[in-house]
Scaffold this motif. Structure first.
Motif, PDB file in Angstrom:
ATOM      1  N   ILE A  47       0.853  -1.193   0.000  1.00  0.00           N
ATOM      2  CA  ILE A  47       0.000   0.000   0.000  1.00  0.00           C
ATOM      3  C   ILE A  47       0.886   1.238   0.000  1.00  0.00           C
ATOM      4  O   ILE A  47       1.690   1.436   0.926  1.00  0.00           O
ATOM      5  CB  ILE A  47      -0.924   0.019   1.229  1.00  0.00           C
ATOM      6  CG1 ILE A  47      -1.755  -1.263   1.280  1.00  0.00           C
ATOM      7  CG2 ILE A  47      -1.832   1.245   1.206  1.00  0.00           C
ATOM      8  CD1 ILE A  47      -2.474  -1.473   2.598  1.00  0.00           C
ATOM      9  N   LEU A  48       0.766   2.048  -1.044  1.00  0.00           N
ATOM     10  CA  LEU A  48       1.493   3.316  -1.129  1.00  0.00           C
ATOM     11  C   LEU A  48       0.511   4.410  -0.685  1.00  0.00           C
ATOM     12  O   LEU A  48      -0.359   4.822  -1.453  1.00  0.00           O
ATOM     13  CB  LEU A  48       1.973   3.548  -2.563  1.00  0.00           C
ATOM     14  CG  LEU A  48       3.022   4.641  -2.763  1.00  0.00           C
ATOM     15  CD1 LEU A  48       4.327   4.260  -2.090  1.00  0.00           C
ATOM     16  CD2 LEU A  48       3.263   4.909  -4.234  1.00  0.00           C
ATOM     17  N   ALA A  49       0.642   4.844   0.568  1.00  0.00           N
ATOM     18  CA  ALA A  49      -0.293   5.808   1.144  1.00  0.00           C
ATOM     19  C   ALA A  49       0.218   7.222   0.872  1.00  0.00           C
ATOM     20  O   ALA A  49       1.206   7.663   1.467  1.00  0.00           O
ATOM     21  CB  ALA A  49      -0.449   5.553   2.643  1.00  0.00           C
ATOM     22  N   ILE A  85      -7.159   4.209   6.132  1.00  0.00           N
ATOM     23  CA  ILE A  85      -7.655   2.992   5.475  1.00  0.00           C
ATOM     24  C   ILE A  85      -6.563   1.926   5.412  1.00  0.00           C
ATOM     25  O   ILE A  85      -6.836   0.728   5.501  1.00  0.00           O
ATOM     26  CB  ILE A  85      -8.214   3.327   4.063  1.00  0.00           C
ATOM     27  CG1 ILE A  85      -9.089   2.185   3.544  1.00  0.00           C
ATOM     28  CG2 ILE A  85      -7.096   3.624   3.070  1.00  0.00           C
ATOM     29  CD1 ILE A  85      -9.851   2.527   2.281  1.00  0.00           C
ATOM     30  N   ALA A  86      -5.296   2.350   5.299  1.00  0.00           N
ATOM     31  CA  ALA A  86      -4.194   1.389   5.311  1.00  0.00           C
ATOM     32  C   ALA A  86      -4.098   0.705   6.668  1.00  0.00           C
ATOM     33  O   ALA A  86      -3.837  -0.498   6.759  1.00  0.00           O
ATOM     34  CB  ALA A  86      -2.878   2.094   4.975  1.00  0.00           C
ATOM     35  N   LYS A  87      -4.320   1.477   7.745  1.00  0.00           N
ATOM     36  CA  LYS A  87      -4.259   0.905   9.090  1.00  0.00           C
ATOM     37  C   LYS A  87      -5.350  -0.146   9.297  1.00  0.00           C
ATOM     38  O   LYS A  87      -5.138  -1.147   9.996  1.00  0.00           O
ATOM     39  CB  LYS A  87      -4.417   2.044  10.106  1.00  0.00           C
ATOM     40  CG  LYS A  87      -4.448   1.600  11.560  1.00  0.00           C
ATOM     41  CD  LYS A  87      -3.086   1.178  12.057  1.00  0.00           C
ATOM     42  CE  LYS A  87      -3.108   0.964  13.562  1.00  0.00           C
ATOM     43  NZ  LYS A  87      -1.824   0.471  14.065  1.00  0.00           N
ATOM     44  N   THR A 142       2.591  -1.142   4.388  1.00  0.00           N
ATOM     45  CA  THR A 142       2.301   0.269   4.109  1.00  0.00           C
ATOM     46  C   THR A 142       3.585   1.083   3.950  1.00  0.00           C
ATOM     47  O   THR A 142       4.481   1.009   4.790  1.00  0.00           O
ATOM     48  CB  THR A 142       1.440   0.863   5.239  1.00  0.00           C
ATOM     49  OG1 THR A 142       0.273   0.052   5.410  1.00  0.00           O
ATOM     50  CG2 THR A 142       1.028   2.281   4.916  1.00  0.00           C
ATOM     51  N   ILE A 143       3.650   1.874   2.875  1.00  0.00           N
ATOM     52  CA  ILE A 143       4.758   2.794   2.609  1.00  0.00           C
ATOM     53  C   ILE A 143       4.160   4.199   2.541  1.00  0.00           C
ATOM     54  O   ILE A 143       3.200   4.427   1.802  1.00  0.00           O
ATOM     55  CB  ILE A 143       5.461   2.468   1.276  1.00  0.00           C
ATOM     56  CG1 ILE A 143       5.917   1.002   1.248  1.00  0.00           C
ATOM     57  CG2 ILE A 143       6.632   3.411   1.030  1.00  0.00           C
ATOM     58  CD1 ILE A 143       6.252   0.499  -0.139  1.00  0.00           C
ATOM     59  N   GLY A 144       4.706   5.139   3.298  1.00  0.00           N
ATOM     60  CA  GLY A 144       4.184   6.493   3.316  1.00  0.00           C
ATOM     61  C   GLY A 144       4.870   7.381   2.279  1.00  0.00           C
ATOM     62  O   GLY A 144       6.097   7.316   2.104  1.00  0.00           O
ATOM     63  N   VAL A 145       4.070   8.201   1.573  1.00  0.00           N
ATOM     64  CA  VAL A 145       4.611   9.183   0.632  1.00  0.00           C
ATOM     65  C   VAL A 145       4.011  10.541   0.991  1.00  0.00           C
ATOM     66  O   VAL A 145       2.788  10.670   1.114  1.00  0.00           O
ATOM     67  CB  VAL A 145       4.259   8.823  -0.832  1.00  0.00           C
ATOM     68  CG1 VAL A 145       4.716   9.933  -1.768  1.00  0.00           C
ATOM     69  CG2 VAL A 145       4.900   7.506  -1.233  1.00  0.00           C
ATOM     70  N   ILE A 146       4.888  11.540   1.178  1.00  0.00           N
ATOM     71  CA  ILE A 146       4.455  12.896   1.506  1.00  0.00           C
ATOM     72  C   ILE A 146       4.668  13.777   0.277  1.00  0.00           C
ATOM     73  O   ILE A 146       5.794  13.899  -0.218  1.00  0.00           O
ATOM     74  CB  ILE A 146       5.234  13.466   2.715  1.00  0.00           C
ATOM     75  CG1 ILE A 146       5.152  12.501   3.903  1.00  0.00           C
ATOM     76  CG2 ILE A 146       4.694  14.837   3.093  1.00  0.00           C
ATOM     77  CD1 ILE A 146       3.760  12.280   4.421  1.00  0.00           C
ATOM     78  N   THR A 147       3.581  14.376  -0.241  1.00  0.00           N
ATOM     79  CA  THR A 147       3.665  15.239  -1.420  1.00  0.00           C
ATOM     80  C   THR A 147       3.463  16.698  -0.998  1.00  0.00           C
ATOM     81  O   THR A 147       3.144  16.980   0.161  1.00  0.00           O
ATOM     82  CB  THR A 147       2.587  14.851  -2.446  1.00  0.00           C
ATOM     83  OG1 THR A 147       1.292  15.031  -1.851  1.00  0.00           O
ATOM     84  CG2 THR A 147       2.717  13.391  -2.867  1.00  0.00           C
ATOM     85  N   LYS A 148       3.676  17.590  -1.938  1.00  0.00           N
ATOM     86  CA  LYS A 148       3.422  19.024  -1.756  1.00  0.00           C
ATOM     87  C   LYS A 148       4.224  19.621  -0.598  1.00  0.00           C
ATOM     88  O   LYS A 148       3.732  20.473   0.139  1.00  0.00           O
ATOM     89  CB  LYS A 148       1.922  19.270  -1.562  1.00  0.00           C
ATOM     90  CG  LYS A 148       1.065  18.711  -2.705  1.00  0.00           C
ATOM     91  CD  LYS A 148      -0.377  19.105  -2.609  1.00  0.00           C
ATOM     92  CE  LYS A 148      -1.195  18.527  -3.774  1.00  0.00           C
ATOM     93  NZ  LYS A 148      -2.600  18.881  -3.750  1.00  0.00           N
ATOM     94  N   ARG A 180       7.618   1.031   7.542  1.00  0.00           N
ATOM     95  CA  ARG A 180       8.462   1.185   6.352  1.00  0.00           C
ATOM     96  C   ARG A 180       8.866   2.635   6.116  1.00  0.00           C
ATOM     97  O   ARG A 180       9.540   2.934   5.132  1.00  0.00           O
ATOM     98  CB  ARG A 180       7.729   0.652   5.107  1.00  0.00           C
ATOM     99  CG  ARG A 180       7.552  -0.872   5.102  1.00  0.00           C
ATOM    100  CD  ARG A 180       6.832  -1.317   3.838  1.00  0.00           C
ATOM    101  NE  ARG A 180       6.594  -2.758   3.820  1.00  0.00           N
ATOM    102  CZ  ARG A 180       7.354  -3.648   3.183  1.00  0.00           C
ATOM    103  NH1 ARG A 180       8.414  -3.244   2.520  1.00  0.00           N
ATOM    104  NH2 ARG A 180       7.070  -4.923   3.214  1.00  0.00           N
ATOM    105  N   GLY A 181       8.404   3.548   6.966  1.00  0.00           N
ATOM    106  CA  GLY A 181       8.839   4.930   6.888  1.00  0.00           C
ATOM    107  C   GLY A 181       8.156   5.725   5.788  1.00  0.00           C
ATOM    108  O   GLY A 181       7.217   5.268   5.133  1.00  0.00           O
ATOM    109  N   TYR A 182       8.659   6.977   5.621  1.00  0.00           N
ATOM    110  CA  TYR A 182       8.097   7.907   4.638  1.00  0.00           C
ATOM    111  C   TYR A 182       9.156   8.343   3.639  1.00  0.00           C
ATOM    112  O   TYR A 182      10.352   8.375   3.958  1.00  0.00           O
ATOM    113  CB  TYR A 182       7.565   9.180   5.324  1.00  0.00           C
ATOM    114  CG  TYR A 182       6.425   8.965   6.274  1.00  0.00           C
ATOM    115  CD1 TYR A 182       5.112   9.081   5.847  1.00  0.00           C
ATOM    116  CD2 TYR A 182       6.652   8.666   7.615  1.00  0.00           C
ATOM    117  CE1 TYR A 182       4.057   8.900   6.724  1.00  0.00           C
ATOM    118  CE2 TYR A 182       5.606   8.485   8.496  1.00  0.00           C
ATOM    119  CZ  TYR A 182       4.306   8.607   8.052  1.00  0.00           C
ATOM    120  OH  TYR A 182       3.268   8.430   8.919  1.00  0.00           O
ATOM    121  N   ILE A 183       8.700   8.720   2.455  1.00  0.00           N
ATOM    122  CA  ILE A 183       9.564   9.333   1.446  1.00  0.00           C
ATOM    123  C   ILE A 183       8.842  10.581   0.949  1.00  0.00           C
ATOM    124  O   ILE A 183       7.646  10.530   0.620  1.00  0.00           O
ATOM    125  CB  ILE A 183       9.845   8.374   0.276  1.00  0.00           C
ATOM    126  CG1 ILE A 183      10.598   7.135   0.770  1.00  0.00           C
ATOM    127  CG2 ILE A 183      10.614   9.078  -0.834  1.00  0.00           C
ATOM    128  CD1 ILE A 183      10.797   6.064  -0.273  1.00  0.00           C
TER     129      ILE A 183
END
Length: 840
Positions: A171-173, A189-191, A200-206, A229-232
């Motif tokens: 899951i790419l959240a 929803i991933a949780k 679950t892999i976190g992605v922070i945009t903007k 799995r942390g954030y990118i």
């Protein structure tokens, strides 16, 4: 990556995905993949475009992605795109790709804002991508817009759940940095489906749109809201950049510059950005595939075994081989004959438990429907007595008869025997229809060869129709034989003397043995809603009563209704009801059940109604006569003399007629099934076994008969393609070394900050906080007591993220030069440390 075999994993999964998508759900495998989830306008599509380096996804406000897009990225020298629904067409212009996605979306969902769970498969070949498979899903929304259905939120949620609930799906959240992360729809929803955070892999945009003076440093360092799995972090193009056709390569350079120059992110710049995200996803998907290989291999093997038998006949298949066609024709005709005989005669193997076979239905016609039609002729007592009195009077003429005339008996008997013709012919018609239905059912197996099926059905049906006329002639001959001679010396005939002594009550009270159970089954009692509504009960019909129970255990009896003075009547089916109804009422105008003058009983089919009526007839409960007949009787009462002598004569002849008609009915009931079996059913079986093949050969060219259908050819090709895809997949999986160097799953983190309804049970949290998981690599530094603190993924080393561990707790807060996390050593990799002196 370890070895060459691992690089083949993602293309292998892509190949399987294509094969399974083109064939449908015949191979139900949950293939490893990455699903991209997030709220509307979170930047999901922009992340995917950055991966490809091209503008190819639809743009606009509101919900744009309305169907799942399975995006397969393949590293290749040439750059082009292919759709699974446009096989063989290569899209070089990516603007055309966008238009095709929009057109294909509208084709299924329409031009409004509706959604569909049917995916679009797009494969992009490019030198700028790594092998990767992602699924772009519609963004989560709260409010319906425009023509969207009111439950759009639940529709999108259900669609997301179809993909992310599978254990094989990463899951790419995706969450924008300018919103509160604790309220992230994607993480919530991933949780729900991944409470332990294993997928679950976190992605922070903007990140570039955050308010001045704020940053997401604590999030990206996995401190504030930790994920396993942390954030990118990534920076996408703004709407202004998109409108201005800003090149994605320039946007990636600007993204790199942003992370290197921003004081809050420069120390982690190597672990941020779209290229690193793509590389990380490639590595994590590859390792995820490797972890799921044992289960995938066993599923592939079981699917292969299930296909093996069907594929065996296709391996050396040559459609134009005349020997094959001859063999197939013989086998098909033989199998048709066997299937037809099994349907009629019954079979112990492959018993159908959901529907009655042709033979069982014909048996019901012989022993339920036909006797029911015969008995229906007997119940009209007053009409019969009236006919007898008219016959006696007409024979005597102007004279007053002193003796009972036997000519009246013969005239009435012949009239009753003639009435047998209609139910007999009706019985033959019903058997004919069942035979034709059985032929159609058996020819379904010839569907691979439409012309053969059509000819076989035509020839056999024509033969059955021919036998129909011969059978009817024979049955009518039987009735004519009965008419030709009235045998009053029959051993079962009561004779004149006995007829005078017997009373009508002894004749009409024909009941089977007391307490004998005639039938059991479910029926629905139709009662108005005001009185409780319709309910299903388990009914038991005996020779003396009708009882119903709560269920088939027959422990809780609801009511018992005696059968005395009961009759049946037909009831029209209700306007909104799909059930067929008949009613039971009391001839003396008494209430039958509670305050009801009649109870309506409903069955699912008309066949069940007829079968129950036949059972009631066996119990002595007869149908009522037509209303018109009752009216006629009222007006004709004055024509029937009340002379006692005439009444005695009528009673005598009535008893004689009843006795003789009983003999004739018994004979007809016995001979009808035998006649039909001999002249029609057995004859049809013999025809199929001995003559059908000759008729088929004379009907046309063998080559045209054995032309297979386009559906069969397509099915064969798809089955062979599936078979070879499965074999190839097993070969590739077998070549992959199980000792491939890979990084184990990061240890658990405290992720209770994600709100989940209902909250997950506090299961394994204590265990994970007191001891490291078995797969955790040994740390180089000395042991640090206490539970693990928030993790920092380090996916820049060519492997999945590895959690960083802070130094002693006392040195951690606010000290940039405190103990730098040490990483377990890996082949030919040197983990970068934090540059000293960079302000935190």
């Amino acid at each position: 990556m370890g070895n060459r075999g691992m690089e083949d994993l993602i293309p292998l999964i892509n190949k399987l995905q294509d094969a399974f998508s083109s064939i449908g759900q015949s191979c139900n495998l949950d293939l490893p993949q990455i699903a991209v989830v997030g709220g509307q306008s979170a930047g999901k599509s922009s992340v995917l475009e950055n991966f490809v380096g091209r503008d190819f996804l639809p743009r606009g406000s509101g919900i744009v992605t309305r169907r799942p897009l399975i995006l397969q990225l393949v590293n290749n020298v040439a750059e082009y795109a292919e759709f699974l629904h446009c096989k063989g067409r290569k899209f070089v212009d990516f603007d055309e790709v966008r238009l095709e996605i929009e057109a294909e979306t509208d084709r299924i969902t329409g031009s409004n804002k509706g959604i569909s769970s049917i995916p679009i498969n797009l494969r992009v070949y490019s030198p700028n991508v790594l092998n990767l498979t992602l699924i772009d899903l519609p963004g989560m929304t709260k409010v319906a817009v425009g023509d969207q259905p009111p439950d759009i939120e639940h529709q999108i949620r259900d669609m997301l759940m179809q993909f992310i609930t599978k254990e094989s799906c990463l899951i790419l959240a995706v969450t924008p940095a300018n919103t509160d992360l604790a309220n992230s729809d994607a993480l919530k929803i991933a949780k729900e489906v991944d409470p332990q955070g294993l997928r679950t892999i976190g992605v922070i945009t903007k990140l570039d749109l955050m308010d001045e003076g704020t940053d997401a440093r604590d999030i990206l360092e996995n401190k504030l809201l930790p994920l396993r799995r942390g954030y990118i972090g990534v920076v996408n193009r703004s709407q202004k950049d998109i409108d201005g056709k800003k090149d994605i390569r320039a946007a990636l350079a600007a993204e790199r510059k942003f992370f290197l120059s921003h004081p809050a992110y420069r120390h982690i710049a190597e672990r941020m950005g779209t290229p690193h995200l793509q590389k990380t996803l490639n590595q994590q998907l590859t390792n995820h595939i490797r972890d799921t290989l044992p289960g995938l291999r066993s599923k592939l093997q079981s699917q292969l075994l299930s296909l093996e038998k069907e594929v065996e006949e296709y391996k050396n298949f040559r459609p134009d081989d005349p020997a094959r066609k001859t063999k197939a024709l013989l086998q098909m005709v033989q199998q048709f004959g066997v299937d037809f005989e099994k349907c009629i005669e019954g079979s112990g193997d492959q018993v159908d438990t959901s529907n009655l076979s042709g033979g069982a239905k014909i048996n019901r016609i012989f022993h339920e429907r036909f006797p029911f039609e015969l008995v229906k002729m007997e119940f009209d007592e007053k009409e019969l007595r009236k006919e007898i009195s008219y016959a006696i009077k007409n024979i005597h003429g102007v004279r007053t008869g002193l003796f009972t005339p036997d000519m009246a008996f013969e005239a009435i008997v012949k009239k009753q025997i003639i009435k047998l013709k209609e139910p007999c012919l009706k019985c033959i018609d019903m058997v004919i229809q069942e035979l034709i239905n059985t032929v159609r059912q058996c020819t379904n197996k010839l569907g691979s060869y439409p012309r053969l099926r059509e000819e076989t059905e035509r020839i056999v049906t024509t033969y059955v129709r021919e036998r129909d006329s011969k059978t009817k002639d024979q049955v009518l001959l039987l009735i004519d034989i009965e008419l030709s001679y009235i045998n009053t010396n029959h051993e079962d005939f009561i004779g004149f003397a006995n007829a005078q002594q017997r009373t009508a009550a002894n004749i009409t009270k024909k009941r089977v043995m007391p307490n004998q159970v005639i039938r059991r089954g479910w029926l629905t009692i139709n009662i108005s809603i005001m009185k409780g509504g319709s309910k299903d009960y388990w009914f038991v019909l005996t020779a003396e009563s009708l009882s119903w129970y709560k269920d088939e255990e027959e422990k809780e009896k609801k009511y018992m209704l005696p059968l005395d003075n009961l009759k049946l009547r037909d009831v029209e089916k209700g306007f909104m009801s799909s059930k067929h109804v008949f009613a039971i009422f009391n001839t003396e105008q008494r209430n039958v059940y509670k305050d009801l003058r009649q109870i309506e009983l409903a069955c699912d089919t008309q066949e069940d109604v007829d079968s129950w009526k036949a059972s009631f007839l066996r119990a002595g409960v007869y149908p009522e006569k037509d209303q018109k007949q009752c009216v006629d009787e009222i007006f004709n009462l004055d024509t029937v003399s009340m002379d006692p002598q005439l009444e005695r004569q009528v009673e005598t002849i009535r008893n004689l007629v009843d006795s003789y008609i009983g003999i004739v009915n018994k004979s007809i009931r016995d001979l009808m099934p035998k006649t039909i079996m001999h002249l029609m059913i057995n004859s049809a079986k013999d025809f199929i076994h001995s003559e059908l093949l000759a008729y088929l050969y004379s009907a046309g060219d063998q080559g045209s008969l054995m032309e297979e259908s386009a559906e069969q050819a397509q099915r064969r090709d798809e089955m062979l393609r599936m078979y070879h895809a499965l074999k190839e997949a097993l070969v590739i999986i077998g070549d992959i070394s199980t000792t491939t160097v890979s990084t184990p799953m990061p240890p658990p983190v405290d992720d209770n900050w994600i709100v989940k309804d209902p909250s997950p049970p506090p299961a394994s949290r204590p265990a994970s906080s007191t001891a490291p998981p078995p797969s955790r690599p040994p740390a180089v530094r000395g042991p640090t007591p206490g539970p693990p603190l928030p993790l920092n993924p380090s996916p820049a080393f060519g492997a999945p993220p590895v959690p960083s561990r802070p130094g002693p707790p006392s040195a951690y807060p606010g000290d940039p030069n405190s103990a730098v996390p040490l990483i377990p050593s890996r082949p030919a990799r040197v983990p970068p440390g934090l540059p000293p002196g960079i302000p935190r």
